[in-house]
Enzyme design. Structure first.
Site, PDB file in Angstrom:
ATOM      1  N   TYR A   1       0.825  -1.203   0.000  1.00  0.00           N
ATOM      2  CA  TYR A   1       0.000   0.000   0.000  1.00  0.00           C
ATOM      3  C   TYR A   1       0.858   1.251   0.000  1.00  0.00           C
ATOM      4  CZ  TYR A   1       0.842   1.074   4.970  1.00  0.00           C
ATOM      5  OH  TYR A   1       1.419   1.420   6.168  1.00  0.00           O
TER       6      TYR A   1
ATOM      7  N   LYS B   1       6.547  -2.026   1.833  1.00  0.00           N
ATOM      8  CA  LYS B   1       5.394  -1.423   2.508  1.00  0.00           C
ATOM      9  C   LYS B   1       4.172  -2.335   2.353  1.00  0.00           C
ATOM     10  CE  LYS B   1       3.218   3.118   3.161  1.00  0.00           C
ATOM     11  NZ  LYS B   1       3.674   3.340   4.535  1.00  0.00           N
TER      12      LYS B   1
ATOM     13  N   GLU C   1      12.197   2.448  14.231  1.00  0.00           N
ATOM     14  CA  GLU C   1      11.305   3.511  13.748  1.00  0.00           C
ATOM     15  C   GLU C   1      10.045   3.527  14.598  1.00  0.00           C
ATOM     16  OE1 GLU C   1      10.316   2.589   9.669  1.00  0.00           O
ATOM     17  OE2 GLU C   1      10.130   0.464  10.140  1.00  0.00           O
TER      18      GLU C   1
ATOM     19  N   LEU D   1      11.290   1.267   6.978  1.00  0.00           N
ATOM     20  CA  LEU D   1      10.667   1.716   5.738  1.00  0.00           C
ATOM     21  C   LEU D   1      11.462   2.883   5.161  1.00  0.00           C
ATOM     22  CD1 LEU D   1       8.168   1.383   3.872  1.00  0.00           C
ATOM     23  CD2 LEU D   1       7.126   3.238   5.181  1.00  0.00           C
TER      24      LEU D   1
END
Length: 287
Positions: free
Chosen positions: A33, A151, A183, A207
């Site tokens: 996505y 992702k 993260e 990411l």
């Protein structure tokens, strides 16, 4: 007003949109996505999101259902028909639903992916009160799979992390692996010491944020130093400032980590300035 969504070539009222129960995203989390922000009715960093989408598809051996030019037109049409001035466009591509449930996925060349897009209206997205007060985070163990650079729609643990933060009276969680911050649950994490921004280097562990890339570029142009390296929660607590970046929060100051104030315990000037620069430059480049 009924929201219009996009499903496999059709623009539909949201209550008419349907995806098969055999879709592999539903059964296997076999999908990717992207989320693109909309400011002043225009798309922010669309090219970056499109390139990352293609990378995610390639990493999973999944073909794209449309060209990137076609994808841009779909985004623009949804923004137009739903009258989005400030908000988000959510895009999801899955491997589709060619047959009964099976761990082995079929030949990508013979499988038609599922493509879904919808908008979310977020008035005041750019002028967020949260950016003025800052956010509080807790630290949690990073228990996600090893390919966080893709992702995917595998978001259960990040969702659990946000719920842990909420239960603790915080806004979000920073994940820690082998003693170092990776993260946030849905964002990249940074600390500032003096005139230096410190954030984890790109790898499979995090990411590759589109907003991250832009903010670091703007920081260097503003004569700030950037160090891409690992850091601990203890080092973060001793920082002058901290912040996160994402497509939906832009640059968001972090004022507390595990109950310890960061700096003065209020949004710092450098994070605030980076947010201003990012919004100003992104609006100029929006399409």
């Amino acid at each position: 007003m009924t929201r219009t969504v996009y499903v496999n070539g059709e623009y539909l009222p949201e209550h008419e949109a349907k995806v098969s129960i055999f879709d592999r995203a539903f059964l296997m989390a076999d999908g990717v996505y992207e989320v693109t922000s909309v400011l002043d009715g225009k798309l922010i960093d669309f090219d970056g999101h499109a390139k990352r989408l293609q990378r995610s598809l390639d990493e999973l051996d999944m073909k794209s259902p449309v060209t990137m030019d076609e994808l841009l037109e779909i985004h623009r049409e949804l923004v137009r028909v739903n009258e989005i001035d400030e908000g988000l466009v959510y895009l999801q591509v899955t491997r589709g639903a060619p047959a009964d449930r099976d761990f082995v996925f079929p030949d990508p060349e013979t499988t038609e992916p599922t493509l879904v897009l919808f908008t979310q209206s977020k008035p005041g997205l750019a002028d967020s009160p949260a950016a003025k007060r800052g956010m509080k985070v807790i630290s949690i163990e990073d228990q996600r799979w090893g390919r966080r650079d893709i992702k995917t729609v595998q978001l259960l643990y990040p969702s659990m992390g946000k719920m842990m933060a909420k239960k603790a009276g915080a806004d979000d969680a920073w994940m820690v692996e082998d003693g170092f911050v990776t993260e946030g649950t849905s964002n990249n994490a940074y600390i500032i010491k003096g005139n230096t921004i410190i954030t984890r280097a790109l790898s499979n562990d995090i990411l590759h944020g589109i907003t991250r890339a832009a903010v670091l570029r703007f920081a260097r142009e503003a004569q700030m130093q950037v160090e891409e390296r690992n850091y601990t929660i203890d080092e973060a607590k001793e920082a002058d400032e901290a912040f996160i970046t994402s497509a939906s929060t832009f640059v968001m100051p972090v004022i507390e980590i595990d109950g310890t104030p960061v700096g003065e315990g209020t949004p710092g000037p450098r994070a605030a300035r980076l947010r201003e620069i990012y919004l100003e430059e992104s609006r100029k480049a929006a399409i």
